[in-house]
Design an enzyme around this catalytic site. Sequence first.
Site, mmCIF file in Angstrom:
data_model
loop_
_atom_site.group_PDB
_atom_site.id
_atom_site.type_symbol
_atom_site.label_atom_id
_atom_site.label_comp_id
_atom_site.label_asym_id
_atom_site.label_seq_id
_atom_site.Cartn_x
_atom_site.Cartn_y
_atom_site.Cartn_z
ATOM 1 N N GLN A 210 0.805 -1.226 0.000
ATOM 2 C CA GLN A 210 0.000 0.000 0.000
ATOM 3 C C GLN A 210 0.847 1.290 0.000
ATOM 4 O O GLN A 210 0.606 2.190 -0.788
ATOM 5 C CB GLN A 210 -0.925 -0.004 1.217
ATOM 6 N N GLU B 197 -3.574 9.214 -1.309
ATOM 7 C CA GLU B 197 -2.860 10.025 -0.321
ATOM 8 C C GLU B 197 -1.790 10.898 -0.968
ATOM 9 O O GLU B 197 -0.900 11.402 -0.289
ATOM 10 C CB GLU B 197 -2.234 9.131 0.761
ATOM 11 N N ASP C 105 4.230 0.292 4.272
ATOM 12 C CA ASP C 105 3.017 -0.239 4.886
ATOM 13 C C ASP C 105 2.501 -1.304 3.936
ATOM 14 O O ASP C 105 1.975 -0.992 2.865
ATOM 15 C CB ASP C 105 1.972 0.865 5.111
ATOM 16 N N GLU D 170 5.060 -1.756 8.266
ATOM 17 C CA GLU D 170 3.760 -1.759 8.945
ATOM 18 C C GLU D 170 2.904 -2.913 8.422
ATOM 19 O O GLU D 170 2.945 -3.203 7.231
ATOM 20 C CB GLU D 170 3.090 -0.405 8.654
ATOM 21 N N ASP E 130 -0.914 -1.735 12.694
ATOM 22 C CA ASP E 130 -2.007 -0.802 12.378
ATOM 23 C C ASP E 130 -3.326 -1.575 12.446
ATOM 24 O O ASP E 130 -4.010 -1.567 13.476
ATOM 25 C CB ASP E 130 -1.765 -0.179 10.998
ATOM 26 N N LYS F 171 -4.294 5.953 15.352
ATOM 27 C CA LYS F 171 -5.295 6.643 14.540
ATOM 28 C C LYS F 171 -6.518 6.901 15.416
ATOM 29 O O LYS F 171 -7.218 5.941 15.784
ATOM 30 C CB LYS F 171 -5.713 5.757 13.362
ATOM 31 N N SER G 113 -6.600 7.580 4.876
ATOM 32 C CA SER G 113 -6.531 7.897 3.446
ATOM 33 C C SER G 113 -7.603 8.906 3.051
ATOM 34 O O SER G 113 -7.422 9.666 2.103
ATOM 35 C CB SER G 113 -6.641 6.624 2.615
ATOM 36 N N LYS H 115 2.690 10.214 10.484
ATOM 37 C CA LYS H 115 2.448 9.687 9.134
ATOM 38 C C LYS H 115 1.164 10.315 8.606
ATOM 39 O O LYS H 115 0.108 10.108 9.215
ATOM 40 C CB LYS H 115 2.305 8.155 9.230
#
Length: 425
Positions: A160, A202, A239, A282, A309, A334, A364, A385
């Site tokens: 990703q 992103e 990631d 990640e 994550d 997050k 995102s 990030k």
Amino acid sequence: KISSIAARRIWDSRGRPTVEVEVTNEDGTSGIGVAPAGASRGTREAVELRDGGEHFKGLDVQLALQGIERDIAPQLVGSEVENQAGIDAVLIELDGTPNKSRLGGNALIATSLAVLHAAAASARMPLWRYLAQDSVATMPLPQIQIFGGGAHAGRRTDVQDFMVIACGAKSFAQAMEMTAEVYRCAGELMAERGPMAGVADEGGWWPNFATNEQALDTLVAAIERASLVPGSDVAIALDIASSEFGHAGRYRLAMERIEIDSNAMCEKLVRWVERYPIVSIEDPLAEDDEAGLVAFTKAVGQRIQVVGDDYLVTNADRVQNAAAIGACNCVLIKPNQAGTVTETKAALDAAKAAGFRTIVSARSGETEDVAIVHLAIGWNAGQLKVGSFARSERMAKWNEGIRIESRPGAPASFAGAGALGLSQL
Ligand code: PGA
Ligand code: ZN
């Protein structure tokens, strides 16, 4: 004291509806909180409440707004805005579900963040300073995306995020300068090697590669073209977001048209760590592959940062479990995965107590909201990030960091490469 709470629908960086909450205090100050939205979500995240049906492909948030106006606002008006923990406890109780599905994690996090902003405004302090109070605040080391793949680019690559970390930077602003050059050089290389296909969700270049390794090779070439030394000036962070293509111990790599087991996936990533200047990975294995995560961390956890994550979903209990079994050594934080500011901070504190590194992260789907930059600084997370070096929902955040660092009374230090806690840097 809170005098009023208003909720409204605004639009995120993918042009989708999202929830904004504005909390006003009796003293006339106010704060705004906005819910971001993920595309590669962990199954244990706080649930977003969306309307369903035909309108806006079911993504509208009228139900979430109604819940705020009907259930949340009447309960919170009159509360002390500084009492974040008490207010978050009320939000959790009002929702009443383990995954925040009744009122919606989007309604809850927008409200919780609005309360936090309103408290800082009432104290007449920038949010980062309000959060730090008397403890140290540090400018975070940024992790910045150069190519965006996976669920953010029509699955053009399996991986990703292909990101860089400016390990050699001595300040946040310098990390931005170095990354700007790498981003530009990566774009030039893409244009030279094939049709330039624009940017992903992103802001990273849309990856027109044949293999994941080609993306890694191009990233190294971009760092060199920027006259920087791969590994010491600028290193690579990935990631894998492997919960998107890995289930029940099987990993389906679309680019190579193969399906491999957890061991083979682990070995593949270890080879990348040996071959490329990688300092952070990640979600290397899927959220349901705890044994794989333990094996991977055992293999490379001394050499690189292993970030959870989807596997940790910003949850203090899951962080504690991961630390106990050695399934990662770093947590991605997050706020909307947790659903409230207090639960987000609890996950961060649990990570620090376990000796984990911490990265505050955007989603995102974002807006011009810059709250997470302040959380990373004020909570002394060490790393931040927020996606790539393009699109203003990303640049708003990087630029906010530059502003905070350059103002009088700025945080005393820049976390720098030390935030990674790796001896070879
Ligand atoms: P998401 O991706 O916001 O689409 O879930 C970000 C990440 O996986 O870190
Ligand atoms: Zn991720």
